[in-house]
Design a protein around this motif. Structure first.
Motif, mmCIF file in Angstrom:
data_model
loop_
_atom_site.group_PDB
_atom_site.id
_atom_site.type_symbol
_atom_site.label_atom_id
_atom_site.label_comp_id
_atom_site.label_asym_id
_atom_site.label_seq_id
_atom_site.Cartn_x
_atom_site.Cartn_y
_atom_site.Cartn_z
ATOM 1 N N GLU A 167 0.840 -1.209 0.000
ATOM 2 C CA GLU A 167 0.000 0.000 0.000
ATOM 3 C C GLU A 167 0.873 1.256 0.000
ATOM 4 O O GLU A 167 0.583 2.221 -0.703
ATOM 5 C CB GLU A 167 -0.881 0.037 1.264
ATOM 6 N N ASP B 113 -1.838 -10.801 -7.109
ATOM 7 C CA ASP B 113 -2.752 -9.734 -6.667
ATOM 8 C C ASP B 113 -1.988 -8.455 -6.310
ATOM 9 O O ASP B 113 -2.483 -7.347 -6.556
ATOM 10 C CB ASP B 113 -3.661 -10.210 -5.516
ATOM 11 N N TYR B 117 -2.564 -4.611 -8.016
ATOM 12 C CA TYR B 117 -2.785 -3.427 -7.189
ATOM 13 C C TYR B 117 -1.723 -2.360 -7.489
ATOM 14 O O TYR B 117 -2.041 -1.181 -7.703
ATOM 15 C CB TYR B 117 -2.758 -3.823 -5.716
ATOM 16 N N GLU B 124 -7.952 -0.701 -3.970
ATOM 17 C CA GLU B 124 -7.716 -1.415 -2.711
ATOM 18 C C GLU B 124 -7.053 -2.749 -3.035
ATOM 19 O O GLU B 124 -7.505 -3.464 -3.928
ATOM 20 C CB GLU B 124 -9.042 -1.722 -1.988
ATOM 21 N N LEU B 125 -6.041 -3.100 -2.262
ATOM 22 C CA LEU B 125 -5.350 -4.378 -2.474
ATOM 23 C C LEU B 125 -6.323 -5.551 -2.355
ATOM 24 O O LEU B 125 -6.264 -6.513 -3.120
ATOM 25 C CB LEU B 125 -4.212 -4.495 -1.454
ATOM 26 N N ALA B 128 -8.059 -6.778 -5.507
ATOM 27 C CA ALA B 128 -7.260 -7.643 -6.385
ATOM 28 C C ALA B 128 -7.267 -9.083 -5.861
ATOM 29 O O ALA B 128 -7.360 -10.045 -6.641
ATOM 30 C CB ALA B 128 -5.830 -7.118 -6.491
#
Lengths: 373, 373
Positions: A167, B113, B117, B124-125, B128
């Motif tokens: 993130e 995933d 991202y 948002e992770l 994914a």
């Protein structure tokens, strides 16, 4: 004319101008008003605060605002396991322990074995992990509260850290790492990514709790660049910016122009040094003394360049009255370096004996502290 | 004069010159000698091999050397979960399934995933990751052997992947990612690090076994750049270089100048399309037909630019004899596009019905396939 100096998370060189670092890094000085507030909230002031060794911060007032409103903060600090631990490494840990006790704060303690592998300290990643566990013994031996202390190694806790790091990484460009760390095109892509791993624990308390938890990071001023980045991305990720409180770096036993450094064994007292070796290091240390006893009796010595006096001041003499007495008698010539070293050695010796015993006991207590995926 | 085209792991654009890709990427063509050898070792040739759809490789001879010496290889392929699955995505999976059956190979299937991202497909992770699990249903529905298939999402298997990725990352500079992927200073540090995560599963079989396991990676030719880097670092890490076998990309239903693409829903048949929607896509697809029936009867049509013919050739007509008949009657004008589409639709319809049923059943079978930390 100030000497040139370098302070980065991976290199500290030259005679550090700590005032200039405040300007260059854009941090804030801990003022007397802030000290009064800390005194009120904590019930006392740690010697490092009284003496300006912990001297700079970011958003400490905000952390205390939150605390006074009844929102406790978490603490986050770390260790890059490149070697054994010397007393210079422990400087922020002494202070962190005091913060933990005084503010009943949960401490997240990151061991960055990945970092130390990526930055070439080791040929094998597993060697960094192994040194990490050796360092954990020293951390536990400090006496942190096992109920409020969570220690983790990056490679072992990565399942929890990685999603947060990703993130952060999405919002950090290579340009930013160039500007903040001086990275170049020849840096490896693990080094470039790594700062997002050092940012992750700043957000972990909020992720764990599912709500915004203020975080205070006590660290050497040299680590500030990482957290400038972490603070920059925090609001974009919906996390509070971590606050920081910075300490100066313990000077080398070998004299001005460097901090105590693991790559120069004679520069510092290591927790695993034998008493004989540690004593020899203290007795051989650089001082502010004169060439001869006669001259020193006549002119006095200079405590402000003296590595022995720094050890009194930074760690080993909590009593301000006696510290002032050491300073005065040094400057007046009443105190000679040999006696002063022996007196310090008495303090170092009892510290080392206690720490080494606690370190032995820590071997059976690791599982009370370590977080793993 | 060849049209300009772009083939990177994240973008495919223009009319692809597959011969030029072999030269530019430095891969090797699959020769008739190599096809004979594959026929001998596998007992048959997959239609994609016979037709040159699987057309390029790196070190496939070495993999077969090892296989013939009794050293089985592992398979590794992957999926970037940005959307639902269309039949173009499944092209390497059909072929991988055949390899798994014919060579009794264990398959490692990576769901990236984190990549999707980091490269901005999601805010948002977790989104994914969720799409990743939807995609896993399609993978399981392909009929891979549950005893020989290990599917994992990067964020869920990172504890196993990260130490290997860090080993690779230490040996990959930012310059290399600039040269291979065209990254710039404005790329985020997660994108820059990511290739080391895509390299990791190439070494995972050796790490798991504690000895050198040859790995063959079947993939679209667009993914080759990642594995050039993986192959480059492999010997320095003490792992064998992964071998590769590349397929061409299924053209868009909308005509020349692109592959089937998830961002253009009308460009391909998705596994979750209703039969009505899928039929409409087939009937509306771009063909090599003429402006009028009369003209087509007289001059014939062009199967080589026709997206419908590509679907026969790449996937839906395993019988070479009938494929040749489709080609001949198209060119002669005996076959009109409407009939040809309806015939293809019959094949697509029965494939979709079977796949959608298997996809439903897969929901109860996920745990047989997924690896987690």
């Amino acid at each position: 004319m100030p000497e040139e100096f370098v302070v980065t998370p991976w290199e500290v060189r030259g005679q550090i101008d700590y005032d200039r670092l405040i300007t260059e890094f854009g941090t804030e000085r801990i003022t007397s008003e802030l000290l009064e507030r800390l005194q009120r909230d904590a019930g006392e002031l740690h010697p490092m605060l009284r003496r300006g060794i912990v001297y700079s911060h970011r958003d400490l007032n905000w952390i205390l605002d939150e605390y006074e409103k009844g929102h406790p903060f978490a603490l986050y600090t770390g260790r890059g396991p490149s070697s054994g631990i010397h007393v210079g490494h422990m400087l922020p840990w002494f202070f962190t322990k005091w913060l933990q006790e005084r503010f009943r704060a949960t401490l997240y303690f990151q061991i960055t074995d990945d970092e130390k592998y990526l930055f070439r300290d080791f040929e094998e990643l597993g060697e960094a992990t192994k040194v990490g566990y050796e360092n954990v013994l020293d951390i536990i031996a400090m006496g942190f509260d096992p109920k409020r202390t969570k220690i983790f190694l990056d490679t072992e806790y990565i399942h929890h850290l990685y999603p947060i790091a990703v993130e952060a990484a999405k919002r950090i460009t290579f340009s930013t790492t160039q500007a903040v760390f001086g990275f170049e095109n020849a840096n490896n892509i693990g080094e470039i990514f790594y700062t997002s791993l050092q940012a992750a624990p700043a957000f972990l308390p909020s992720v764990d709790a599912g709500r915004e938890i203020p975080v205070l990071i006590p660290c050497g001023i040299d680590q500030d660049p990482h957290f400038r980045i972490a603070r920059d991305v925090a609001p974009r990720l919906g996390y509070p910016k971590p606050a920081l409180i910075h300490n100066k770096l313990l000077p080398s036993l070998l004299g001005p122009g460097g901090k105590m450094s693991a790559s120069v064994p004679e520069s510092g007292i290591f927790t695993t040094d034998s008493l004989a070796l540690a004593k020899r290091k203290v007795l051989n240390a650089f001082t502010g003394g004169r060439a001869t006893v006669e001259e020193q009796r006549r002119l006095g010595a200079n405590p402000y360049i003296c590595s022995i006096f720094a050890n009194y001041e930074f760690i080993f003499e909590p009593d301000d009255g006696h510290l002032a007495e050491v300073e005065r008698t040094c400057k007046s010539g009443e105190r000679l370096c040999g006696d002063c070293k022996l007196e310090l050695w008495g303090k170092v010796e009892s510290f080392l004996r206690r720490h080494q015993e606690a370190r032995e006991r820590a071997k059976a207590r690791i599982e009370k502290f370590i977080l793993r995926d």
